[in-house]
Design a protein around this motif. Sequence first.
Motif, mmCIF file in Angstrom:
data_model
loop_
_atom_site.group_PDB
_atom_site.id
_atom_site.type_symbol
_atom_site.label_atom_id
_atom_site.label_comp_id
_atom_site.label_asym_id
_atom_site.label_seq_id
_atom_site.Cartn_x
_atom_site.Cartn_y
_atom_site.Cartn_z
ATOM 1 N N ILE A 10 10.372 9.517 3.398
ATOM 2 C CA ILE A 10 9.743 8.253 3.019
ATOM 3 C C ILE A 10 10.029 7.198 4.090
ATOM 4 C CG2 ILE A 10 11.723 7.598 1.577
ATOM 5 C CD1 ILE A 10 9.635 6.172 -0.264
ATOM 6 N N PHE A 25 -3.496 2.922 -3.116
ATOM 7 C CA PHE A 25 -2.728 4.172 -3.175
ATOM 8 C C PHE A 25 -3.687 5.277 -2.769
ATOM 9 C CE2 PHE A 25 -1.799 8.103 -5.555
ATOM 10 C CZ PHE A 25 -0.534 8.390 -5.062
ATOM 11 N N ASN A 48 0.854 -1.174 0.000
ATOM 12 C CA ASN A 48 0.000 0.000 0.000
ATOM 13 C C ASN A 48 0.894 1.228 0.000
ATOM 14 O OD1 ASN A 48 -2.354 -1.661 0.441
ATOM 15 N ND2 ASN A 48 -1.729 -1.798 2.593
ATOM 16 N N ILE A 49 0.377 2.333 -0.537
ATOM 17 C CA ILE A 49 1.157 3.574 -0.567
ATOM 18 C C ILE A 49 0.260 4.712 -0.102
ATOM 19 C CG2 ILE A 49 2.492 5.177 -1.978
ATOM 20 C CD1 ILE A 49 2.956 2.771 -3.929
ATOM 21 N N THR A 104 9.452 3.041 4.746
ATOM 22 C CA THR A 104 9.078 1.767 4.141
ATOM 23 C C THR A 104 8.949 0.705 5.230
ATOM 24 O OG1 THR A 104 11.401 1.180 3.764
ATOM 25 C CG2 THR A 104 10.261 2.328 1.987
ATOM 26 N N THR A 130 2.618 -0.832 4.306
ATOM 27 C CA THR A 130 2.286 0.470 3.727
ATOM 28 C C THR A 130 3.505 1.375 3.699
ATOM 29 O OG1 THR A 130 -0.009 0.329 4.479
ATOM 30 C CG2 THR A 130 0.810 2.511 3.890
ATOM 31 N N ILE A 131 3.840 1.850 2.517
ATOM 32 C CA ILE A 131 4.878 2.865 2.333
ATOM 33 C C ILE A 131 4.232 4.231 2.539
ATOM 34 C CG2 ILE A 131 6.397 3.956 0.636
ATOM 35 C CD1 ILE A 131 6.622 1.103 -0.644
ATOM 36 N N PHE A 152 7.572 1.073 -6.930
ATOM 37 C CA PHE A 152 7.132 0.353 -5.729
ATOM 38 C C PHE A 152 5.914 -0.516 -6.030
ATOM 39 C CE2 PHE A 152 9.328 3.363 -2.665
ATOM 40 C CZ PHE A 152 10.104 2.382 -2.074
ATOM 41 N N PHE A 183 0.407 8.697 0.280
ATOM 42 C CA PHE A 183 1.171 9.889 -0.112
ATOM 43 C C PHE A 183 0.512 11.100 0.536
ATOM 44 C CE2 PHE A 183 2.217 12.956 -3.791
ATOM 45 C CZ PHE A 183 3.355 13.411 -3.141
ATOM 46 N N TYR A 187 -4.379 -1.596 -8.315
ATOM 47 C CA TYR A 187 -4.493 -0.742 -7.140
ATOM 48 C C TYR A 187 -5.864 -0.079 -7.036
ATOM 49 C CZ TYR A 187 0.251 -0.900 -5.326
ATOM 50 O OH TYR A 187 1.414 -1.320 -4.734
ATOM 51 N N VAL A 240 6.676 5.907 -7.042
ATOM 52 C CA VAL A 240 5.436 5.220 -6.678
ATOM 53 C C VAL A 240 5.188 4.046 -7.613
ATOM 54 C CG1 VAL A 240 2.914 5.467 -6.639
ATOM 55 C CG2 VAL A 240 4.353 7.198 -5.547
#
Length: 493
Positions: free
Chosen positions: A340, A210, A6-7, A342, A304-305, A373, A9, A101, A370
């Motif tokens: 960031i 995302f 997961n990301i 990780t 999750t990043i 990743f 932002f 995603y 993104v």
Amino acid sequence: MSAQPNILFIFTDQHRLSAVGCYGDTPCKTPNIDRLAAQGVRFETAYTVCPVCSPARGTIMTGLYPHSHGICSNVHNLGSSVHELTDNPDLLSRRLENLGYQCGYSGKWHLGHGSENVFGTDCTPSLPKDVGFTGQNFPGHGGGGFLYPEYQDYLKKHGFEHKVIEPEDRERVMLYGLLDGPEESTVPYFLTENTIGLMDEFQKSGEPFFIWHNFWGPHSPYYCPEEFYEIYRNIEIPEWENYRWESRKINRPHQVKIHPSAENLTWEDWAEGIRYYYAFATLIDRQIGRMLDHLEETGLAENTIVIFSSDHGETLGSHGGLTDKGWHHFEEIQRIPFIIRTPEKYNLKGVVPGAVRNEWLSLADVYPTVLEFAGDDGTGRPNHGCSIVPLLRGEPVEWRNKVFVEFYGVNGLATSMVSVRAGNLKYGWNCSNRDELYDLDKDPFEMNNLIDDPAYADDVEKLRKDIHVWMQETRFQGRAMYQQCRLGNYKEK
């Protein structure tokens, strides 16, 4: 890495580095951003692609510099070539969709008003839900988000109201005031509730997500509940080192942004505005903490990043009473935070908790980072940035040795300016004015223009050529104009 992460932002608006605790000595309290930096990697020299909201956001979605994606000023301003973000398969959200995603959106958009006609020309409306996102769908800039129906409905549901108590004891250098309500009644809290809801919704499906979370701040107006202002009420705000720079006596594009009352303002007038700015930043930081806590409480943090950055900075009276953003080459508006974190399970060799890296980063790097990743191999993908994933893996990487920032005007005024930062030097090209050169080792607050100093003549010529090469490589349509102006024939009048 195995499973797609997961990301999340997190993107703030007009966030100068003095309002981020981990970037240096400052009265501003941001314990949750600092916590993110302590758990992840902080990049010391990250730069926007353009110190204006819409162009920078267009680069996040396209991976291209503004002169290529066409959103050259704020959308629906004279000076922008594109006013509603064009949907296409290479948008970040569309690329992520194809990778499986779920894409969520919260907060400020500013990449379209959802209009079918702009300046008499038909166009396709563009809001987040038009380009693959679910979540909030606010058009335009929104002036802080206070008037949007979703927020107004939220206030009514919880028995809140948006009421501002505006100070009357001094001339305000910008819009600020106290909110007559609790933290839960604020726009940042409301946006964070949406993002937390998206996390929960997406987690149920088992598919990666995302989420692009966009705060309307600390861009003005600086409104916050009293508890946040109380943190700063009695704190001394040190003068900016370049506050007494003689901005009115120096004929450069920055003249556009000198506060109209600058000659009559005292430092304490600016300091009071800065207190509210910092209070607003701390309110936002509290909401970032809520998102980080929710990731941990639900187990999502394990996969999750989290990326934190901003579209550009803010002047707040620096350089002799400048306001807002744009119209100059200074660090206050060009340099941005970039952090960031990780998950530990990825065991990336280049990710040492609390590490600080000094590679030149550009906001254009978000798009390829993104996507890498997420598992996109980059085939056929146009972009002007570089993925930082190899850096985080600890791989030997031949990284860029300079970074570029462009600006074309805003709010109906147009120009063409390009900055290049390389090593200790920053060169600024002004198409209709004298160029600028600053040695940030000797002059970190950019007060001494060295453009005519013979000792730097070779450096100037090299940096001018660097801009020309960059223009060629990124298909800059204005390079013919640059070639005409690049000899620096503009003389001070």
